[in-house]
Design an enzyme around this catalytic site. Structure first.
Site, PDB file in Angstrom:
ATOM      1  N   ASP A  33      35.667  44.700  35.024  1.00 35.85           N
ATOM      2  CA  ASP A  33      35.239  45.800  36.123  1.00 35.85           C
ATOM      3  C   ASP A  33      36.082  45.367  37.254  1.00 35.85           C
ATOM      4  OD1 ASP A  33      34.092  43.257  37.103  1.00 35.85           O
ATOM      5  OD2 ASP A  33      32.133  44.165  37.551  1.00 35.85           O
ATOM      6  N   ASP A  93      35.494  43.986  41.371  1.00 31.52           N
ATOM      7  CA  ASP A  93      34.517  43.640  42.270  1.00 31.52           C
ATOM      8  C   ASP A  93      34.913  43.481  43.643  1.00 31.52           C
ATOM      9  OD1 ASP A  93      32.400  42.538  40.180  1.00 31.52           O
ATOM     10  OD2 ASP A  93      34.107  41.376  39.604  1.00 31.52           O
ATOM     11  N   ASP A 128      32.164  47.406  41.411  1.00 33.17           N
ATOM     12  CA  ASP A 128      30.882  46.937  42.110  1.00 33.17           C
ATOM     13  C   ASP A 128      31.399  46.698  43.498  1.00 33.17           C
ATOM     14  OD1 ASP A 128      29.335  46.570  39.867  1.00 33.17           O
ATOM     15  OD2 ASP A 128      29.798  44.440  39.362  1.00 33.17           O
TER      16      ASP A 128
HETATM   17  P1  ATP Z   1      35.224  40.260  34.383  1.00 35.82           P
HETATM   18  O1  ATP Z   1      36.645  40.273  34.225  1.00 35.82           O
HETATM   19  O2  ATP Z   1      34.394  40.279  33.107  1.00 35.82           O
HETATM   20  O3  ATP Z   1      34.765  41.464  35.394  1.00 35.82           O
HETATM   21  P2  ATP Z   1      33.814  38.363  36.364  1.00 35.82           P
HETATM   22  O4  ATP Z   1      33.982  37.015  36.635  1.00 35.82           O
HETATM   23  O5  ATP Z   1      34.693  39.309  37.484  1.00 35.82           O
HETATM   24  O6  ATP Z   1      34.609  38.585  35.146  1.00 35.82           O
HETATM   25  P3  ATP Z   1      31.469  39.778  36.783  1.00 35.82           P
HETATM   26  O7  ATP Z   1      30.346  40.045  35.994  1.00 35.82           O
HETATM   27  O8  ATP Z   1      32.040  40.728  37.321  1.00 35.82           O
HETATM   28  O9  ATP Z   1      32.507  38.857  36.160  1.00 35.82           O
HETATM   29  O10 ATP Z   1      30.842  38.932  38.158  1.00 35.82           O
HETATM   30  C1  ATP Z   1      31.784  38.494  39.218  1.00 35.82           C
HETATM   31  C2  ATP Z   1      30.637  37.450  40.056  1.00 35.82           C
HETATM   32  O11 ATP Z   1      29.606  38.159  40.734  1.00 35.82           O
HETATM   33  C3  ATP Z   1      30.016  36.621  39.074  1.00 35.82           C
HETATM   34  O12 ATP Z   1      30.118  35.069  39.702  1.00 35.82           O
HETATM   35  C4  ATP Z   1      28.745  36.952  39.285  1.00 35.82           C
HETATM   36  O13 ATP Z   1      27.551  35.745  39.440  1.00 35.82           O
HETATM   37  C5  ATP Z   1      28.395  37.927  40.750  1.00 35.82           C
HETATM   38  N1  ATP Z   1      27.645  38.831  40.000  1.00 35.82           N
HETATM   39  C6  ATP Z   1      27.604  39.672  39.290  1.00 35.82           C
HETATM   40  N2  ATP Z   1      26.755  40.577  38.883  1.00 35.82           N
HETATM   41  C7  ATP Z   1      25.752  40.272  40.069  1.00 35.82           C
HETATM   42  C8  ATP Z   1      24.566  40.579  40.712  1.00 35.82           C
HETATM   43  N3  ATP Z   1      23.823  41.750  40.100  1.00 35.82           N
HETATM   44  N4  ATP Z   1      23.970  40.243  41.740  1.00 35.82           N
HETATM   45  C9  ATP Z   1      24.511  38.887  42.243  1.00 35.82           C
HETATM   46  N5  ATP Z   1      25.917  38.528  41.629  1.00 35.82           N
HETATM   47  C10 ATP Z   1      26.332  39.033  40.724  1.00 35.82           C
HETATM   48 MN    MN Z   2      34.313  41.249  37.389  1.00 34.69          MN
HETATM   49 MN    MN Z   3      31.058  42.858  38.462  1.00 36.33          MN
END
Ligand code: ATP
Ligand code: MN
Ligand code: MN
Length: 375
Positions: A205, A207, A299
């Site tokens: 995703d 962020d 997100d």
């Molecule tokens: P990916 O490439 O799979 O997206 P990522 O490390 O970006 O890997 P994410 O699941 O997008 O993974 O999460 C990014 C960060 O945001 C993580 O550190 C997580 O703790 C935080 N995070 C994700 N969802 C939430 C939430 N609902 N509330 C608070 N923090 C969150």
């Molecule tokens: Mn992510």
């Molecule tokens: Mn995310």
């Protein structure tokens, strides 16, 4: 323990937030296996066992070279009997029979399929499995199944959402958001967080953190941004949540929830892409296969500037790095860390930060740049 063992052991600290973990992982062959077992454990509801495998994998991930002998494991923290056995198996045979067995299991495969749907957690996936559902087709055809709006969107865009998002696509989306945000509020600061900030070349995703140098100006911005993007036909799904840190947030609350209280939207964007002529008709014959757009999970998180360093640290990840930061804060410093603040339970005060470096300093930790947080 000999003196030598003690010295070597001290090279690999116990907490993931004390270790530099770059993106390059020299121990994939072991960590992939351990992560499969971690998944399997979580599918069975064994969260403790799941975490034990994640911890072991994270330690190997931080090593600068490939593990070659089982003796090296004895000097590493975080390895229980089971994880050790798996590594030994791989060292001897080149693969783990146990892991092979797990990945063949119908329950494992189904749970993996279902939990990869946006909006579907362990509980829901398990319920569906118990009801005899096995495939996306089963879900799509089921008459009695009632899906949430989120799950409906997740199911509808399953194929796109399970294709990796490239860095270029992430930058494009960040730029789209920035342009719209600036049209409503000049000076809005947009930051790409998550895996991309840690240097990953692709992710599941995008962020995005949104803030403004003047505290409070950012409030209400997200609904305008989403509304504008929506009117341009760029939003396939969104669920806007108002911030709740004014009422619900208490830094020393015993709340076990990891959810934060920011104004946010977990959304799905409709991203224009150059259509790949070669792909057309290769996968299926529906008109969809010639589409020139891709569904991408985004997100969006809005934070007041006073909480921004904590939000940035919390949303940069990795998930395990965050978990370890919080565990370290609590166990070693008697402080409560979340994406809003750091609370010192001894002094009974909230510690204000102007940048991520401040937070590491409060915790007595060496500063880790995002690229070393791939724990
Ligand atoms: P990916 O490439 O799979 O997206 P990522 O490390 O970006 O890997 P994410 O699941 O997008 O993974 O999460 C990014 C960060 O945001 C993580 O550190 C997580 O703790 C935080 N995070 C994700 N969802 C939430 C939430 N609902 N509330 C608070 N923090 C969150
Ligand atoms: Mn992510
Ligand atoms: Mn995310």
């Amino acid at each position: 323990h000999s003196d030598v063992d003690v010295v070597v052991a001290s090279l690999v600290p116990a907490y993931g937030c004390q270790r530099r973990t770059p993106l390059t992982n020299k121990n994939c062959i072991f960590t992939d296996a351990l992560e499969t077992l971690s998944k399997e454990a979580s599918f069975c509801g064994s969260d403790g066992r799941s975490l034990a495998f994640i911890r072991a994998a994270s330690v190997l991930r931080s090593l600068p070279s490939t593990l070659t002998t089982i003796e090296e494991l004895n000097r590493l923290p975080g390895f229980g009997e089971h994880s050790k056995r798996v590594v030994q198996e791989i060292l001897e045979d080149g693969f783990s029979a146990e892991v092979e067995r797990v990945t063949q299991k119908e329950k494992y495969q189904t749970m993996k399929l279902f939990t990869n749907i946006f909006g579907v957690g362990m509980k829901t996936a398990n319920r569906w499995y118990q009801e005899g559902l096995r495939s996306l087709g089963d879900l799509r055809n089921s008459q009695k199944l009632k899906l949430s709006k989120q799950q409906e969107a997740g199911l509808q865009h399953y194929e796109d959402l399970n294709m990796p998002v490239s860095r270029a696509e992430a930058d494009l989306i960040a730029k789209m958001v920035e342009e719209v945000a600036h049209s409503f509020l000049p000076g809005t600061i947009i930051t790409l967080a998550g895996g991309f900030r840690r240097g990953k070349l692709s992710g599941h995703d995008v962020d995005i953190l949104i803030t403004h140098a003047q505290e409070g100006r950012e409030e209400g911005l997200l609904s305008k941004v989403i509304g504008q993007l929506q009117s341009q036909g760029l939003i396939l799904y969104h669920d806007l949540k108002r911030n709740s840190y004014h009422d619900a947030f208490s830094p020393d609350s015993k709340s076990t929830s990891n959810m934060d209280h920011f104004e946010r939207s977990f959304s799905i964007f409709r991203l224009k892409v150059a259509s790949h002529i070669g792909d057309i008709g290769a996968r299926d014959h529906s008109p969809e296969s010639s589409k020139d757009w891709k569904a991408v999970r985004v997100d969006l998180v809005v934070t007041p500037i006073s909480q921004y360093p904590y939000a940035l640290l919390g949303w940069t990840g990795s998930k395990h790095f965050e978990r370890e930061l919080r565990r370290f804060s609590c166990n070693e410093k008697k402080m409560v860390l979340n994406s809003h603040a750091l609370y010192d339970t001894v002094e009974q005060k909230i510690l204000a930060a102007t940048c991520e470096e401040d937070i590491f300093l409060y915790l007595g930790l060496e500063y880790m740049p995002p690229s070393d947080r791939n724990a």
